[in-house]
Design an enzyme around this catalytic site. Structure first.
Site, short mmCIF file in Angstrom:
data_model
loop_
_atom_site.label_atom_id
_atom_site.label_comp_id
_atom_site.label_asym_id
_atom_site.label_seq_id
_atom_site.Cartn_x
_atom_site.Cartn_y
_atom_site.Cartn_z
N ARG A 63 8.39 -5.84 2.57
CA ARG A 63 7.56 -6.66 3.34
C ARG A 63 6.87 -6.14 4.51
NH1 ARG A 63 9.03 -11.54 6.77
NH2 ARG A 63 7.26 -12.84 6.76
N HIS A 67 3.09 -5.75 5.37
CA HIS A 67 2.51 -6.44 6.74
C HIS A 67 1.76 -5.25 7.77
CE1 HIS A 67 4.44 -10.47 6.79
NE2 HIS A 67 4.06 -10.16 5.61
N ASN A 94 5.41 -12.53 11.46
CA ASN A 94 6.15 -11.25 11.57
C ASN A 94 7.30 -11.63 12.34
OD1 ASN A 94 4.36 -9.70 10.16
ND2 ASN A 94 3.24 -8.91 11.86
N HIS A 192 7.62 -9.97 -4.95
CA HIS A 192 8.17 -11.38 -4.44
C HIS A 192 9.45 -11.57 -5.68
CE1 HIS A 192 4.92 -13.58 -2.32
NE2 HIS A 192 5.53 -12.64 -1.53
#
Length: 324
Positions: A63, A67, A94, A192
């Site tokens: 992740r 990001h 974040n 996910h």
């Protein structure tokens, strides 16, 4: 030498079925071979030490990499700290990022062996890949040679990170801006399959979707009942599995969940609202996910080329949290 390395990368990516535009091929699979031949081995060793002890870090590091790449490109800017708390890592989406210590440990080990050579952007790219491999997920090649960005702004993260509340039209635009297509969108959503979220991000979906005390009709009613048992109306902190029933294993169960209308976020459920993304979900369910690992590897390679800094742009940070 550069042309030979470029040709080797093109050939390897072709064999792996990865479609990357040739003008973007300013990274190199052998970038550190002469400068720091142990670079990948060092990163892999450190990552294995951390993730083997705490497997949940795999989802966190994957992740973090996503990001980073979606804000100013894959330049390590998400790693930067700001005394004013206005860097990317300080943006609300974040604040739940974790795993910085893994990147820092790998960078520290590299600085001892090969000072001022390996960028934090490359370290994060390798750590994300190696973390997934530790939990028996797919491997993908990581071309190297990125340089680190010097700018990290909270507002950039708010503007460019795809929202869990976004519909399919918005998500397709978010990805297209980064040079990623609709297939990349649905494939990378498959990430996910590991990881957790919390009740705060689904509260409105299950309790007050339109302001009338209702739930999102795109959700399976039985799943809503399950979520309500775990998330009371005033509970915004309890954790939820992104892929209920298989959240610790990197597999294709996520697509079964989405097909059953049990996607945790709107951004998961909305994959059924587009012909191409819906077909991909249905195909993975019907075939037992036979193509997913390869597809995921392909899309991760493409993600790694987003808005990269190379050559004389950016810098090689000594410490990942601070510019030189």
């Amino acid at each position: 030498m550069a042309s030979k390395n470029l040709l080797a990368l093109v050939v390897l990516l072709s064999v792996l079925g990865v479609s990357v535009a040739i003008p973007k091929l300013n990274l190199n699979l052998d970038y550190y071979r002469s400068k720091c031949p142990d670079a990948e081995r060092i990163v892999r060793r450190v990552t294995e030490q951390y993730v083997s002890r705490k497997p949940s870090l795999a989802a966190a590091l994957l992740r973090m990499y996503f990001h980073d790449c979606f804000v100013r490109g894959c330049d390590g800017s998400v790693l930067l700290k700001s005394p004013n708390k206005d860097a990317e890592r300080d943006a609300i989406p974040n604040l739940s990022l974790r795993g910085y210590e893994v990147v820092d440990a790998a960078k520290t080990a590299l600085e001892k062996k090969c000072p001022n050579l390996v960028s934090c952007a490359d370290v994060l790219a390798l750590v994300a890949r190696d973390a997934v491999v530790v939990i028996k997920g797919p491997w993908w090649p990581v071309p190297l040679g990125r340089r680190d960005g010097r700018i990290s702004k909270l507002n950039d993260a708010l503007q460019h990170l795809p929202s869990p509340f976004a519909d399919i039209k918005t998500l397709k635009k978010n990805f297209a801006v980064k040079g990623l297509n609709t297939k990349d969108l649905v494939v990378l959503s498959g990430g996910h399959t590991i990881g957790i979220s919390n009740c705060a991000l689904v509260n409105a979906r299950i309790y007050n979707f339109t302001g009338n005390g209702d739930f999102d009709p795109a959700m399976n009613p039985s799943y809503v009942r399950e979520l309500k048992k775990k998330c009371k109306p005033t509970d915004f902190r309890s954790t939820l599995d992104m892929d209920p029933g298989s959240a610790k294993k990197f597999d294709t169960h996520y697509f079964n969940v989405v097909a059953q209308k049990k996607g945790l976020f709107t951004s998961d459920s909305t994959l059924l609202d587009d012909v191409e993304t819906k077909l991909y979900v249905q195909t993975q369910v019907a075939t037992g996910g036979i193509s997913f690992n390869k597809d995921f590897s392909d899309s991760m390679v493409k993600l790694g080329f987003v808005q990269i800094l190379t050559g004389k742009n950016g810098e090689i940070r000594k410490k990942c949290a601070f510019v030189n």
